[in-house]
Scaffold this active site. Structure first.
Site, mmCIF file in Angstrom:
data_model
loop_
_atom_site.group_PDB
_atom_site.id
_atom_site.type_symbol
_atom_site.label_atom_id
_atom_site.label_comp_id
_atom_site.label_asym_id
_atom_site.label_seq_id
_atom_site.Cartn_x
_atom_site.Cartn_y
_atom_site.Cartn_z
ATOM 1 N N LYS A 181 -47.676 -38.314 -65.350
ATOM 2 C CA LYS A 181 -48.496 -38.942 -64.307
ATOM 3 C C LYS A 181 -47.697 -39.999 -63.531
ATOM 4 C CE LYS A 181 -53.118 -37.859 -65.945
ATOM 5 N NZ LYS A 181 -54.453 -38.262 -66.369
ATOM 6 N N LYS A 276 -52.855 -27.072 -67.750
ATOM 7 C CA LYS A 276 -54.224 -27.192 -68.251
ATOM 8 C C LYS A 276 -55.195 -27.430 -67.093
ATOM 9 C CE LYS A 276 -55.327 -31.988 -69.349
ATOM 10 N NZ LYS A 276 -56.630 -32.061 -68.721
ATOM 11 N N LYS A 279 -59.221 -32.492 -64.170
ATOM 12 C CA LYS A 279 -60.031 -33.096 -63.107
ATOM 13 C C LYS A 279 -59.146 -33.569 -61.972
ATOM 14 C CE LYS A 279 -62.877 -35.559 -66.152
ATOM 15 N NZ LYS A 279 -61.934 -36.587 -66.546
HETATM 16 P P1 ATP Z 1 -57.633 -36.164 -65.858
HETATM 17 O O1 ATP Z 1 -56.904 -35.053 -65.133
HETATM 18 O O2 ATP Z 1 -58.248 -37.169 -64.927
HETATM 19 O O3 ATP Z 1 -56.834 -36.740 -67.000
HETATM 20 P P2 ATP Z 1 -58.991 -34.434 -67.657
HETATM 21 O O4 ATP Z 1 -59.489 -33.163 -67.064
HETATM 22 O O5 ATP Z 1 -57.722 -34.357 -68.440
HETATM 23 O O6 ATP Z 1 -58.909 -35.468 -66.485
HETATM 24 P P3 ATP Z 1 -60.138 -36.364 -69.468
HETATM 25 O O7 ATP Z 1 -61.273 -37.224 -69.057
HETATM 26 O O8 ATP Z 1 -58.761 -36.940 -69.484
HETATM 27 O O9 ATP Z 1 -60.152 -35.053 -68.541
HETATM 28 O O10 ATP Z 1 -60.447 -35.753 -70.911
HETATM 29 C C1 ATP Z 1 -61.744 -35.729 -71.471
HETATM 30 C C2 ATP Z 1 -61.765 -34.834 -72.700
HETATM 31 O O11 ATP Z 1 -61.607 -33.474 -72.282
HETATM 32 C C3 ATP Z 1 -60.628 -35.101 -73.686
HETATM 33 O O12 ATP Z 1 -61.151 -34.934 -75.000
HETATM 34 C C4 ATP Z 1 -59.623 -34.018 -73.386
HETATM 35 O O13 ATP Z 1 -58.863 -33.684 -74.530
HETATM 36 C C5 ATP Z 1 -60.536 -32.860 -72.988
HETATM 37 N N1 ATP Z 1 -59.870 -31.958 -72.050
HETATM 38 C C6 ATP Z 1 -59.404 -32.277 -70.820
HETATM 39 N N2 ATP Z 1 -58.889 -31.184 -70.231
HETATM 40 C C7 ATP Z 1 -59.026 -30.161 -71.101
HETATM 41 C C8 ATP Z 1 -58.696 -28.771 -71.063
HETATM 42 N N3 ATP Z 1 -58.120 -28.246 -69.996
HETATM 43 N N4 ATP Z 1 -59.001 -28.016 -72.134
HETATM 44 C C9 ATP Z 1 -59.614 -28.552 -73.219
HETATM 45 N N5 ATP Z 1 -59.945 -29.844 -73.343
HETATM 46 C C10 ATP Z 1 -59.662 -30.654 -72.286
HETATM 47 MG MG MG Z 2 -56.778 -36.187 -69.152
#
Ligand code: ATP
Ligand code: MG
Length: 411
Positions: A181, A276, A279
């Site tokens: 990041k 992955k 968001k």
């Molecule tokens: P950002 O890109 O803003 O980091 P994110 O999509 O990674 O957002 P988080 O809020 O960081 O989401 O993560 C929330 C929860 O969702 C955590 O437990 C993380 O491990 C899980 N998670 C995030 N992305 C995935 C994914 N692609 N597959 C499975 N679990 C996920």
């Molecule tokens: Mg994340």
């Protein structure tokens, strides 16, 4: 306030079945060998019980104390950045719904984490409420779990600062998420909070003396850091040193364990099977958001990346997209891996895509209906979040007290 508690030990089934009135209203089943009763009682001291469960009367009955000590605690959270997607749901929230039946659970919206990257100030409030509403819509049940907003419990930030003084910079600099990041943010321009993010996450976990933390694969490294930090602080300030300062002695923090789902731990992007689903990924085409309309879901799946192999299969490293889409299909359809393998081995992408789209739409549809109901009544969500924060604050304050005492603060 503690109430009378019934406690039944079934040694033949090797299960301890516990029934408790509020605040822990549900029947909990813990797979415990009968011998653990003895060790749990032995591990108890009234001071310890008061620390862990400050809402208890000091004259709470022994069975009540025992009951509460036996309930393992689970915490987890999602950032209110952008929309909650299928990865968040399958990797985290869906599993919470199962965990809340067996553990004492606290699920929060980690808004303080959401400001580590540049963000839309106008959106944060709405995203926080939407995320909370989605927790409930996905099945998080407030009669079992505490749901709250991280920034409503100030102890998260206070503990983060206290922990920061024991965190070597090198531990943070080698975190994969920080490297990725911060590179995207232009290296030196990345905020300090992007570097110290894992210390806040450690605070989120250690504050509640959590036994387990359900996380996707991406958060495993951060959880490892939380464990190392807990150990380090226990060594630096716990035990006899703490006792000399008038404290309980022993460990200040519990060492948390990760809970990683077997399927869904890493849902991949629709446009690149090697990244992955996220968001913060710039393209909305790369993810299915829980609130996407039926047409949008069908369209995203129709246009998602595939390959030119014949048939569909799991676990072929040359076909990451195929493995990902089959895994998603497996979970949302509720089928076993073998059933999906059998059903899809000769299927073409043209046939599979509508099948997957229908299964995803069918799975998400009741969640979307519940979300509309929950958000229609603004005061309801506020009440849920306020009660959740009160419960969390009670636990958190005792941890802060312990650590400050052990660190020698004038209390
Ligand atoms: P950002 O890109 O803003 O980091 P994110 O999509 O990674 O957002 P988080 O809020 O960081 O989401 O993560 C929330 C929860 O969702 C955590 O437990 C993380 O491990 C899980 N998670 C995030 N992305 C995935 C994914 N692609 N597959 C499975 N679990 C996920
Ligand atoms: Mg994340």
């Amino acid at each position: 306030m503690a109430h009378a508690t019934d406690l039944i030990l079934s040694s033949s089934s090797r299960l301890l079945t516990l029934y408790s009135p509020p605040p822990l209203q549900n029947a909990h089943q813990l797979p415990l060998p009968p011998g653990s009763l003895v060790s749990a009682i032995a591990a108890d001291s009234s001071d310890n019980t008061q620390t862990l469960f400050p809402f208890l009367d000091s004259d709470a009955t022994a069975p009540t104390r025992l009951l509460l000590l036996l309930l393992k605690r689970v915490v987890s959270g999602v950032q209110p950045t952008g929309s909650i997607h299928l990865g968040n749901y399958l990797g985290a929230i869906k599993n919470w719904v199962t965990l809340q039946d067996t553990y004492e659970t606290l699920f929060f919206i980690v808004d303080l984490h959401a400001i580590t990257l540049p963000y839309d100030v106008q959106e944060l409030r709405k995203a926080t409420r939407d995320t909370a509403a989605l927790y409930l819509a996905c099945g998080v049940d407030i009669s079992k779990a505490s749901v709250f907003v991280q920034s409503h419990v100030r102890a998260h930030v206070e503990l983060m600062w206290l922990l920061s003084s024991s965190t070597p910079i090198g531990w943070l600099q080698k975190m994969t998420q920080f490297k990725e990041k911060s590179r995207k943010e232009g290296g030196e321009n990345a905020s300090v909070s992007l570097l110290t993010y894992p210390v806040l996450m450690a605070a989120d976990i250690l504050l509640y003396k959590s036994d387990f933390v359900p996380v996707g694969e991406d958060q495993k490294q951060h959880l490892e850091l939380a464990r190392d930090l807990a150990q380090r602080v226990n060594n630096l300030y716990g035990g006899r040193k703490w006792k000399k300062l008038g404290g309980r002695g022993g460990s200040i923090f519990k060492i948390p364990e990760p809970l990683i789902p077997q399927v869904g731990a890493r849902v991949m992007s629709l446009t690149d099977g090697l990244s992955k689903m996220s968001k913060s990924a710039p393209s909305d085409q790369s993810r299915i958001n829980l609130l996407d309309s039926k047409d949008l879901i069908a369209d995203k799946i129709k246009r998602c990346k595939t390959d030119s192999f014949a048939g569909l299969e799991f676990d072929n490293a040359e076909r990451p997209e195929c493995n990902n889409l089959l895994s998603v299909y497996q979970i949302v359809s509720g089928k076993t891996k073998e059933e999906v393998m059998e059903e899809c081995k000769d299927t073409s992408w043209g046939t599979f895509k509508p099948l997957l789209a229908d299964a995803v739409i069918e799975h998400l549809s009741p969640i979307q209906v519940r979300y509309e109901e929950i958000t229609a009544e603004a005061a309801y969500l506020d009440k849920v979040l306020s009660e959740g924060a009160d419960r969390a604050t009670e636990i958190a304050e005792s941890t802060i007290h312990n650590l400050k005492q052990a660190m020698g603060f004038y209390l």
